[in-house]
Write a protein that holds these residues in place. Structure first.
Motif, PDB file in Angstrom:
ATOM      1  N   GLY A 135      41.240  26.387  66.190  1.00  0.00           N
ATOM      2  CA  GLY A 135      41.842  25.205  66.097  1.00  0.00           C
ATOM      3  C   GLY A 135      43.001  25.039  67.017  1.00  0.00           C
ATOM      4  O   GLY A 135      43.501  23.931  66.917  1.00  0.00           O
ATOM      5  N   ALA A 136      43.558  26.105  67.769  1.00  0.00           N
ATOM      6  CA  ALA A 136      44.646  25.820  68.419  1.00  0.00           C
ATOM      7  C   ALA A 136      44.298  25.086  69.774  1.00  0.00           C
ATOM      8  O   ALA A 136      43.367  25.175  70.350  1.00  0.00           O
ATOM      9  N   LYS A 137      45.283  24.275  70.160  1.00  0.00           N
ATOM     10  CA  LYS A 137      45.199  23.409  71.197  1.00  0.00           C
ATOM     11  C   LYS A 137      45.931  24.016  72.412  1.00  0.00           C
ATOM     12  O   LYS A 137      45.830  23.571  73.638  1.00  0.00           O
ATOM     13  N   THR A 138      46.941  24.871  72.097  1.00  0.00           N
ATOM     14  CA  THR A 138      47.745  25.658  73.315  1.00  0.00           C
ATOM     15  C   THR A 138      47.682  26.995  73.130  1.00  0.00           C
ATOM     16  O   THR A 138      47.705  27.610  71.757  1.00  0.00           O
ATOM     17  N   PHE A 139      47.540  27.749  74.123  1.00  0.00           N
ATOM     18  CA  PHE A 139      47.586  29.053  74.279  1.00  0.00           C
ATOM     19  C   PHE A 139      49.124  29.254  74.857  1.00  0.00           C
ATOM     20  O   PHE A 139      49.456  29.052  75.876  1.00  0.00           O
ATOM     21  N   ALA A 140      50.270  29.827  73.882  1.00  0.00           N
ATOM     22  CA  ALA A 140      51.418  30.002  74.515  1.00  0.00           C
ATOM     23  C   ALA A 140      51.705  31.456  74.840  1.00  0.00           C
ATOM     24  O   ALA A 140      51.212  32.339  74.090  1.00  0.00           O
ATOM     25  N   THR A 141      52.313  31.669  75.835  1.00  0.00           N
ATOM     26  CA  THR A 141      52.450  32.893  76.716  1.00  0.00           C
ATOM     27  C   THR A 141      53.987  33.061  77.271  1.00  0.00           C
ATOM     28  O   THR A 141      54.099  32.007  77.976  1.00  0.00           O
ATOM     29  N   LYS A 178      47.997  30.343  84.576  1.00  0.00           N
ATOM     30  CA  LYS A 178      47.205  29.826  85.961  1.00  0.00           C
ATOM     31  C   LYS A 178      45.868  29.865  85.644  1.00  0.00           C
ATOM     32  O   LYS A 178      44.850  28.931  86.140  1.00  0.00           O
ATOM     33  N   LEU A 179      45.505  30.932  84.887  1.00  0.00           N
ATOM     34  CA  LEU A 179      43.877  31.157  84.539  1.00  0.00           C
ATOM     35  C   LEU A 179      43.406  30.480  83.357  1.00  0.00           C
ATOM     36  O   LEU A 179      42.309  30.385  83.321  1.00  0.00           O
ATOM     37  N   ILE A 180      44.218  30.129  82.441  1.00  0.00           N
ATOM     38  CA  ILE A 180      43.740  29.585  81.103  1.00  0.00           C
ATOM     39  C   ILE A 180      44.156  28.270  80.821  1.00  0.00           C
ATOM     40  O   ILE A 180      45.299  27.907  80.786  1.00  0.00           O
ATOM     41  N   PRO A 181      42.962  27.296  80.795  1.00  0.00           N
ATOM     42  CA  PRO A 181      43.148  25.968  81.045  1.00  0.00           C
ATOM     43  C   PRO A 181      44.377  25.207  79.881  1.00  0.00           C
ATOM     44  O   PRO A 181      45.083  24.395  80.275  1.00  0.00           O
ATOM     45  N   ASN A 182      44.398  25.651  78.921  1.00  0.00           N
ATOM     46  CA  ASN A 182      45.145  25.152  77.555  1.00  0.00           C
ATOM     47  C   ASN A 182      46.583  26.111  77.346  1.00  0.00           C
ATOM     48  O   ASN A 182      47.332  26.016  76.441  1.00  0.00           O
ATOM     49  N   ALA A 183      46.833  26.942  78.548  1.00  0.00           N
ATOM     50  CA  ALA A 183      47.932  27.846  78.411  1.00  0.00           C
ATOM     51  C   ALA A 183      49.257  26.999  78.547  1.00  0.00           C
ATOM     52  O   ALA A 183      49.567  26.191  79.573  1.00  0.00           O
ATOM     53  N   ARG A 184      50.425  27.403  77.975  1.00  0.00           N
ATOM     54  CA  ARG A 184      51.917  26.965  78.259  1.00  0.00           C
ATOM     55  C   ARG A 184      52.790  28.154  78.274  1.00  0.00           C
ATOM     56  O   ARG A 184      52.760  28.907  77.499  1.00  0.00           O
ATOM     57  N   LEU A 185      53.469  28.119  79.512  1.00  0.00           N
ATOM     58  CA  LEU A 185      54.598  29.222  79.474  1.00  0.00           C
ATOM     59  C   LEU A 185      55.622  28.857  78.678  1.00  0.00           C
ATOM     60  O   LEU A 185      56.188  27.905  78.568  1.00  0.00           O
ATOM     61  N   GLY A 235      42.472  36.244  77.673  1.00  0.00           N
ATOM     62  CA  GLY A 235      41.156  35.289  77.612  1.00  0.00           C
ATOM     63  C   GLY A 235      40.531  35.344  76.232  1.00  0.00           C
ATOM     64  O   GLY A 235      40.224  34.215  75.903  1.00  0.00           O
ATOM     65  N   ALA A 236      40.517  36.650  75.706  1.00  0.00           N
ATOM     66  CA  ALA A 236      39.796  36.848  74.464  1.00  0.00           C
ATOM     67  C   ALA A 236      40.650  36.128  73.295  1.00  0.00           C
ATOM     68  O   ALA A 236      40.094  35.452  72.536  1.00  0.00           O
ATOM     69  N   ILE A 237      41.987  36.281  73.450  1.00  0.00           N
ATOM     70  CA  ILE A 237      42.882  35.777  72.522  1.00  0.00           C
ATOM     71  C   ILE A 237      42.929  34.029  72.473  1.00  0.00           C
ATOM     72  O   ILE A 237      42.945  33.583  71.638  1.00  0.00           O
ATOM     73  N   ALA A 238      42.963  33.421  73.969  1.00  0.00           N
ATOM     74  CA  ALA A 238      42.953  32.199  74.118  1.00  0.00           C
ATOM     75  C   ALA A 238      41.787  31.514  73.286  1.00  0.00           C
ATOM     76  O   ALA A 238      41.825  30.602  72.708  1.00  0.00           O
ATOM     77  N   PHE A 239      40.634  32.392  73.614  1.00  0.00           N
ATOM     78  CA  PHE A 239      39.564  31.632  73.252  1.00  0.00           C
ATOM     79  C   PHE A 239      39.335  31.838  71.699  1.00  0.00           C
ATOM     80  O   PHE A 239      38.829  30.694  71.230  1.00  0.00           O
ATOM     81  N   GLU A 240      39.442  32.755  71.064  1.00  0.00           N
ATOM     82  CA  GLU A 240      39.655  32.785  69.527  1.00  0.00           C
ATOM     83  C   GLU A 240      40.417  32.178  68.933  1.00  0.00           C
ATOM     84  O   GLU A 240      40.302  31.519  67.840  1.00  0.00           O
TER      85      GLU A 240
END
Length: 113
Positions: free
Chosen positions: A91-97, A104-111, A81-86
């Protein structure tokens, strides 16, 4: 188990310091130790975080901590959550993980596969 002498020294330092600046990686480590080493419940970890950041001499990025707590409270990882927010702040549009729960929990996350 913490070394009682070291715990006492650390507690005195925190109480007597004019300013305690806690960077996001330090908070991520704090949460990891509480959950993985001390086996604390999510509610205990959230309470510990809230107590720590409520100290008048402690400075944190409150928005980042709130994002981490939000994901943690939903069953995810504080650090995600902290990393995705920062990342979004930068300027990142996607949180890749690789973490399916984070997606499922982070709106801009991509598997990542």
């Amino acid at each position: 188990m913490d070394d009682p002498r070291q715990a006492s020294i650390a507690q005195a330092m925190l109480q007597n310091a004019e300013l305690v600046a806690l960077a996001t990686p330090a908070l991520c480590e704090f949460v990891w130790v509480l959950t993985k080493v001390y086996k604390k419940t999510t509610s205990d970890v959230i309470s510990a975080l809230q107590s720590l950041i409520a100290c008048p001499n402690v400075v944190v990025n409150h928005a980042t901590v709130a994002a981490g707590i939000s994901v943690l409270a939903e069953g995810g990882d504080f650090a995600d959550g902290a990393i995705a927010f920062e990342g979004e702040l930068l300027g990142a549009k996607t949180f890749a993980t690789f973490d399916r729960a984070a997606v499922k929990l982070i709106p801009n996350a991509r598997l990542l596969k």
